[in-house]
Design a protein around this motif. Structure first.
Motif, PDB file in Angstrom:
ATOM      1  N   LEU A   1      88.192  58.695 111.497  1.00  0.00           N
ATOM      2  CA  LEU A   1      87.707  57.635 112.374  1.00  0.00           C
ATOM      3  C   LEU A   1      88.854  56.678 112.658  1.00  0.00           C
ATOM      4  O   LEU A   1      89.522  56.201 111.738  1.00  0.00           O
ATOM      5  CB  LEU A   1      86.553  56.877 111.717  1.00  0.00           C
ATOM      6  CG  LEU A   1      86.097  55.576 112.392  1.00  0.00           C
ATOM      7  CD1 LEU A   1      85.491  55.874 113.764  1.00  0.00           C
ATOM      8  CD2 LEU A   1      85.113  54.824 111.514  1.00  0.00           C
ATOM      9  N   VAL A   2      89.098  56.412 113.948  1.00  0.00           N
ATOM     10  CA  VAL A   2      90.095  55.424 114.360  1.00  0.00           C
ATOM     11  C   VAL A   2      89.387  54.346 115.165  1.00  0.00           C
ATOM     12  O   VAL A   2      88.793  54.632 116.209  1.00  0.00           O
ATOM     13  CB  VAL A   2      91.219  56.057 115.202  1.00  0.00           C
ATOM     14  CG1 VAL A   2      92.234  54.988 115.601  1.00  0.00           C
ATOM     15  CG2 VAL A   2      91.913  57.175 114.432  1.00  0.00           C
TER      16      VAL A   2
ATOM     17  N   ALA B   1      94.930  49.009 115.035  1.00  0.00           N
ATOM     18  CA  ALA B   1      94.213  50.246 114.751  1.00  0.00           C
ATOM     19  C   ALA B   1      93.877  50.329 113.267  1.00  0.00           C
ATOM     20  O   ALA B   1      94.654  49.883 112.418  1.00  0.00           O
ATOM     21  CB  ALA B   1      95.038  51.456 115.160  1.00  0.00           C
ATOM     22  N   ALA B   2      92.731  50.904 112.971  1.00  0.00           N
ATOM     23  CA  ALA B   2      92.318  51.171 111.596  1.00  0.00           C
ATOM     24  C   ALA B   2      91.978  52.650 111.480  1.00  0.00           C
ATOM     25  O   ALA B   2      91.124  53.157 112.213  1.00  0.00           O
ATOM     26  CB  ALA B   2      91.108  50.316 111.212  1.00  0.00           C
TER      27      ALA B   2
ATOM     28  N   TYR C   1      92.629  54.932 103.877  1.00  0.00           N
ATOM     29  CA  TYR C   1      92.413  53.876 104.855  1.00  0.00           C
ATOM     30  C   TYR C   1      93.758  53.228 105.171  1.00  0.00           C
ATOM     31  O   TYR C   1      94.463  52.760 104.273  1.00  0.00           O
ATOM     32  CB  TYR C   1      91.438  52.823 104.332  1.00  0.00           C
ATOM     33  CG  TYR C   1      91.211  51.679 105.302  1.00  0.00           C
ATOM     34  CD1 TYR C   1      90.343  51.834 106.380  1.00  0.00           C
ATOM     35  CD2 TYR C   1      91.893  50.473 105.165  1.00  0.00           C
ATOM     36  CE1 TYR C   1      90.145  50.802 107.293  1.00  0.00           C
ATOM     37  CE2 TYR C   1      91.699  49.435 106.076  1.00  0.00           C
ATOM     38  CZ  TYR C   1      90.830  49.606 107.129  1.00  0.00           C
ATOM     39  OH  TYR C   1      90.640  48.589 108.037  1.00  0.00           O
ATOM     40  N   HIS C   2      94.129  53.217 106.456  1.00  0.00           N
ATOM     41  CA  HIS C   2      95.387  52.627 106.894  1.00  0.00           C
ATOM     42  C   HIS C   2      95.131  51.721 108.090  1.00  0.00           C
ATOM     43  O   HIS C   2      94.313  52.046 108.957  1.00  0.00           O
ATOM     44  CB  HIS C   2      96.407  53.706 107.296  1.00  0.00           C
ATOM     45  CG  HIS C   2      96.833  54.590 106.172  1.00  0.00           C
ATOM     46  ND1 HIS C   2      96.047  55.635 105.730  1.00  0.00           N
ATOM     47  CD2 HIS C   2      97.958  54.590 105.407  1.00  0.00           C
ATOM     48  CE1 HIS C   2      96.673  56.244 104.729  1.00  0.00           C
ATOM     49  NE2 HIS C   2      97.830  55.637 104.520  1.00  0.00           N
ATOM     50  N   GLU C   3      95.833  50.605 108.127  1.00  0.00           N
ATOM     51  CA  GLU C   3      95.810  49.715 109.282  1.00  0.00           C
ATOM     52  C   GLU C   3      97.197  49.697 109.919  1.00  0.00           C
ATOM     53  O   GLU C   3      98.208  49.866 109.235  1.00  0.00           O
ATOM     54  CB  GLU C   3      95.402  48.298 108.873  1.00  0.00           C
ATOM     55  CG  GLU C   3      93.961  48.193 108.415  1.00  0.00           C
ATOM     56  CD  GLU C   3      93.558  46.761 108.107  1.00  0.00           C
ATOM     57  OE1 GLU C   3      94.458  45.905 107.964  1.00  0.00           O
ATOM     58  OE2 GLU C   3      92.343  46.497 108.016  1.00  0.00           O
ATOM     59  N   ALA C   4      97.224  49.491 111.242  1.00  0.00           N
ATOM     60  CA  ALA C   4      98.494  49.486 111.955  1.00  0.00           C
ATOM     61  C   ALA C   4      98.469  48.464 113.075  1.00  0.00           C
ATOM     62  O   ALA C   4      97.473  48.346 113.798  1.00  0.00           O
ATOM     63  CB  ALA C   4      98.804  50.871 112.522  1.00  0.00           C
ATOM     64  N   ASP C   5      99.557  47.717 113.193  1.00  0.00           N
ATOM     65  CA  ASP C   5      99.821  46.887 114.369  1.00  0.00           C
ATOM     66  C   ASP C   5     100.795  47.646 115.247  1.00  0.00           C
ATOM     67  O   ASP C   5     101.826  48.139 114.774  1.00  0.00           O
ATOM     68  CB  ASP C   5     100.410  45.535 113.961  1.00  0.00           C
ATOM     69  CG  ASP C   5      99.408  44.669 113.225  1.00  0.00           C
ATOM     70  OD1 ASP C   5      98.232  44.699 113.591  1.00  0.00           O
ATOM     71  OD2 ASP C   5      99.807  43.970 112.267  1.00  0.00           O
TER      72      ASP C   5
END
Length: 378
Positions: free
Chosen positions: A267-268, A245-246, A219-223
């Motif tokens: 899944l994004v 985005a996740a 699981y990664h999150e991004a700005d």
């Protein structure tokens, strides 16, 4: 933080170079140099490009890569790694480039803990770390619905990984990672350099390897940020694209004596907005959160110690893109370090995917033949 990371990357490169020059008189320092490569020819039945480069005229650019990696062990706990590749450019579809894929220092204070600082791979997928090394997996083309996300290969930052073996002999891993990366977005019908998005990443990866299976949950999150200077041909003042985005990725592999079954799901969840001053007026447009979903199944049959055949199915769907693919192929091991592969892939783009193709017509079919030669050396 950005300046510090760039200084660290520079230090990694200089450190590795110094080790090559001075390792002989310094008996305590150990180093190893390895290399890898893939030469692939892909030809399709469509005038439009798929996998960025493949059309009915054929190309050597799909998956072709030449790489070298230097690992330096300074002490029992401290080391450094650099990896360079020669591959097609990521910022446009013309020519090749020398790209730094890995450049990090590694501290391993004990058998369970590992800390890395510098450029390193993001473990989104089951085969993320060895994505460029075709010799390490059976398929000629890793499933495009899941694996083809141009530029999302690595980040510049810090990671901490904890590994241990339980009483049943399973190997567990937990990784936390943070950093940033400039990632290219390939738009449709674009002839210049592709726009660059600034990604700020944070993520967790849990994995387990058993005797005959492996599982991974990431699981990664991004700005995300990109400057906008024009919109529909009109100049924009103080324009910007921002997104949150996740990324959730689940992968599983099970091995029998003669068969291997792989399954992956991605899944994004994405929310984005554009804003800026156009014609003297401030304008802002937003898009509600929407999902991008992808999945693939691969069944591999080992016919003997050298020959394996496989079949795969993939699916990708979002508010904008929609496609599926079917593929059959095989790999023959010439030696443990060399192989040849061949694959037939059938793709249907119900809606177009600019990251993968130049096609602008819905419900377009692509049929592709890929043949490659892979090797590793050390």
């Amino acid at each position: 933080m950005k300046a510090f990371i760039h200084q660290t990357l520079h230090l990694c490169r200089c450190l590795a170079a110094c080790m090559v020059l001075f390792a002989a008189p310094a008996a305590a320092v150990d180093y190893s140099l390895t290399g890898f490569g893939t030469v692939q020819y892909t030809v399709g039945d469509n005038e439009a490009n798929y996998l960025r480069f493949a059309d009915n005229e054929g190309t050597l650019k799909v998956n072709s890569v030449l790489g070298a990696q230097l690992d330096v062990q300074l002490t029992q706990t401290l080391g450094a790694t650099v990896q360079y590749v020669v591959a097609p450019k990521q910022d446009n579809d013309r020519g090749t480039e020398i790209d730094t894929r890995w450049a990090f220092v590694k501290w391993r204070p004990n058998d369970n803990l590992t800390f890395k600082l510098g450029r390193q791979r993001i473990n989104l997928y089951l085969d993320a770390e060895n994505l460029d090394v075709g010799q390490t997996y059976v398929q000629a083309n890793l499933n495009p619905e899941v694996y083809f996300n141009a530029g999302v290969l690595n980040l510049d930052g810090f990671s901490a990984t904890y590994n241990f073996e339980d009483q049943a002999g399973r190997y567990w891993g937990l990784q936390a990672i943070t950093g940033n990366r400039d990632i290219i977005q390939r738009p449709p019908n674009f002839s210049g350099d592709f726009p660059t998005n600034r990604f700020e990443f944070n993520g967790l990866v849990l994995s387990v390897d058993g005797v005959d299976y492996r599982l991974q949950l990431a699981y990664h999150e991004a700005d995300v940020y990109r400057e906008i200077t024009r919109f529909n041909g009109a100049p924009v003042i103080n324009g910007s694209f921002t997104a949150q985005a996740a990324f959730t990725n689940l992968g599983a592999e099970y091995r029998w004596e003669d068969y291997t079954l792989r399954a992956e799901y991605a899944l994004v969840d994405l929310y984005f907005s554009n804003q800026g001053i156009i014609g003297g007026s401030f304008r802002q447009a937003g898009q509600s959160k929407y999902p991008e979903q992808a999945g693939n199944l691969v069944l591999i049959r080992a016919l003997n110690e050298r020959l394996a055949v496989y079949g795969s199915w993939g699916r990708f769907v979002s508010d904008f893109d929609d496609q599926y693919s079917l593929a059959i192929g095989g790999r023959y091991l010439i030696t443990p370090s060399q192989s040849v592969k061949a694959e037939l892939m059938h793709v249907v783009e119900k809606n177009t995917r600019p990251q993968l193709s130049d096609n602008a017509i819905p419900n377009t079919t692509f049929n592709l033949l890929s043949v490659n030669y892979n090797w590793v050396w050390q």
